[in-house]
Write a protein that holds these residues in place. Structure first.
Motif, PDB file in Angstrom:
ATOM      1  N   GLU A 147     -14.401 -35.528 -14.644  1.00 37.16           N
ATOM      2  CA  GLU A 147     -15.324 -34.391 -14.616  1.00 37.16           C
ATOM      3  C   GLU A 147     -14.594 -33.057 -14.740  1.00 37.16           C
ATOM      4  O   GLU A 147     -15.106 -32.017 -14.327  1.00 37.16           O
ATOM      5  CB  GLU A 147     -16.126 -34.409 -13.308  1.00 37.16           C
ATOM      6  N   ILE A 148     -13.392 -33.071 -15.310  1.00 38.05           N
ATOM      7  CA  ILE A 148     -12.647 -31.826 -15.514  1.00 38.05           C
ATOM      8  C   ILE A 148     -13.169 -31.185 -16.801  1.00 38.05           C
ATOM      9  O   ILE A 148     -13.285 -31.839 -17.840  1.00 38.05           O
ATOM     10  CB  ILE A 148     -11.125 -32.080 -15.581  1.00 38.05           C
ATOM     11  N   ALA A 149     -13.469 -29.896 -16.727  1.00 41.05           N
ATOM     12  CA  ALA A 149     -14.166 -29.196 -17.802  1.00 41.05           C
ATOM     13  C   ALA A 149     -13.351 -29.042 -19.083  1.00 41.05           C
ATOM     14  O   ALA A 149     -13.903 -29.148 -20.178  1.00 41.05           O
ATOM     15  CB  ALA A 149     -14.622 -27.816 -17.311  1.00 41.05           C
ATOM     16  N   PHE A 150     -12.051 -28.771 -18.969  1.00 41.43           N
ATOM     17  CA  PHE A 150     -11.271 -28.405 -20.149  1.00 41.43           C
ATOM     18  C   PHE A 150      -9.948 -29.162 -20.193  1.00 41.43           C
ATOM     19  O   PHE A 150      -9.324 -29.392 -19.152  1.00 41.43           O
ATOM     20  CB  PHE A 150     -10.986 -26.894 -20.151  1.00 41.43           C
ATOM     21  N   ALA A 151      -9.505 -29.496 -21.390  1.00 44.00           N
ATOM     22  CA  ALA A 151      -8.251 -30.239 -21.575  1.00 44.00           C
ATOM     23  C   ALA A 151      -7.060 -29.479 -21.003  1.00 44.00           C
ATOM     24  O   ALA A 151      -6.151 -30.088 -20.428  1.00 44.00           O
ATOM     25  CB  ALA A 151      -8.022 -30.538 -23.055  1.00 44.00           C
ATOM     26  N   VAL A 152      -7.036 -28.151 -21.117  1.00 38.72           N
ATOM     27  CA  VAL A 152      -5.903 -27.376 -20.604  1.00 38.72           C
ATOM     28  C   VAL A 152      -5.841 -27.429 -19.078  1.00 38.72           C
ATOM     29  O   VAL A 152      -4.759 -27.403 -18.490  1.00 38.72           O
ATOM     30  CB  VAL A 152      -5.921 -25.912 -21.104  1.00 38.72           C
ATOM     31  N   VAL A 153      -6.986 -27.505 -18.426  1.00 39.09           N
ATOM     32  CA  VAL A 153      -7.028 -27.617 -16.970  1.00 39.09           C
ATOM     33  C   VAL A 153      -6.547 -28.998 -16.544  1.00 39.09           C
ATOM     34  O   VAL A 153      -5.727 -29.122 -15.626  1.00 39.09           O
ATOM     35  CB  VAL A 153      -8.455 -27.326 -16.438  1.00 39.09           C
ATOM     36  N   LYS A 154      -7.016 -30.027 -17.217  1.00 39.66           N
ATOM     37  CA  LYS A 154      -6.583 -31.388 -16.887  1.00 39.66           C
ATOM     38  C   LYS A 154      -5.076 -31.534 -17.084  1.00 39.66           C
ATOM     39  O   LYS A 154      -4.377 -32.088 -16.233  1.00 39.66           O
ATOM     40  CB  LYS A 154      -7.334 -32.403 -17.753  1.00 39.66           C
ATOM     41  N   SER A 155      -4.562 -31.001 -18.175  1.00 38.63           N
ATOM     42  CA  SER A 155      -3.128 -31.062 -18.442  1.00 38.63           C
ATOM     43  C   SER A 155      -2.334 -30.322 -17.364  1.00 38.63           C
ATOM     44  O   SER A 155      -1.316 -30.811 -16.883  1.00 38.63           O
ATOM     45  CB  SER A 155      -2.840 -30.475 -19.820  1.00 38.63           C
ATOM     46  N   THR A 156      -2.799 -29.136 -16.970  1.00 37.62           N
ATOM     47  CA  THR A 156      -2.122 -28.357 -15.930  1.00 37.62           C
ATOM     48  C   THR A 156      -2.116 -29.115 -14.602  1.00 37.62           C
ATOM     49  O   THR A 156      -1.085 -29.175 -13.919  1.00 37.62           O
ATOM     50  CB  THR A 156      -2.789 -26.981 -15.762  1.00 37.62           C
ATOM     51  N   LEU A 157      -3.239 -29.705 -14.249  1.00 41.17           N
ATOM     52  CA  LEU A 157      -3.313 -30.467 -12.992  1.00 41.17           C
ATOM     53  C   LEU A 157      -2.386 -31.684 -13.015  1.00 41.17           C
ATOM     54  O   LEU A 157      -1.654 -31.937 -12.054  1.00 41.17           O
ATOM     55  CB  LEU A 157      -4.750 -30.923 -12.733  1.00 41.17           C
TER      56      LEU A 157
END
Length: 193
Positions: A147-157
């Protein structure tokens, strides 16, 4: 764009003299209107083994989880914008060090650049702003990865939790390209030591 913001003359889309890109240009006063990438600035708020995420109350990707981030405003630095967005979306204050820049993503397909700064939550007080449905702390095991909104956020996490295990947090820059199927292809471009 049909009319000039300065003289109200007609605007065309052509390559101006001395340039190599299509630009909107006024035929009356010769003003060239440059359209440049938008900077999106945000933070990776952490405390102990948890990260603070916001559930989006607005489109795009309403209802999904993200890091507090948004468009940089004129007259502010990238860090000032990231701190402002964290206050607005998560009601949180951060302690930031001089090496707080954590990830940078170039998204040429959509003319955006994302910058995330890593910081420690200054207190356990936080609350959802108008652009967030809720704000919550997550351990790596509890992050709602699907449920992560954006690929850049998922990658950062993902990178953060991996770095946390190593206790080494280099700054990384990535290029993000989207396939015809809208799948993000993230390529590491540089990494600090």
């Amino acid at each position: 764009m049909k009319f000039c913001h300065y003289c109200a003359g007609p605007v065309t889309h052509h390559i101006p003299p001395g340039d190599d890109k299509l630009r909107y240009c006024c035929l009356s006063c010769d003003v060239v209107f440059y359209q440049n990438p938008n900077n999106i600035v945000g933070t990776l708020p952490v405390t102990g083994d948890q990260v603070l995420l916001c559930r989006r109350a607005i489109e795009p990707r309403k209802g999904l989880w993200t890091l507090p981030a948004g468009f940089m405003e004129n007259g502010e630095t990238t860090l000032e914008g990231a701190i402002r967005e964290t206050r607005e979306e998560a009601g949180a204050e951060l302690n930031l060090s001089e090496d707080s820049l954590y990830t940078l993503f170039n998204l040429p397909n959509i003319n955006q650049v994302y910058l995330f700064f890593k910081g420690e939550l200054a207190s356990s007080e936080f609350s959802a702003g108008v652009e967030s449905l809720e704000v919550k702390l997550f351990t790596e095991a509890d992050v709602p990865w699907d449920e992560i909104a954006f690929a850049v956020v998922k990658s950062t996490l993902q990178q953060y939790f991996d770095d946390r295990r190593k206790q080494h947090f280099p700054v990384r820059m990535y290029d993000v390209r989207y396939s015809a199927e809208r799948k993000a292809e993230i390529t590491l471009i540089s990494e600090s030591r």
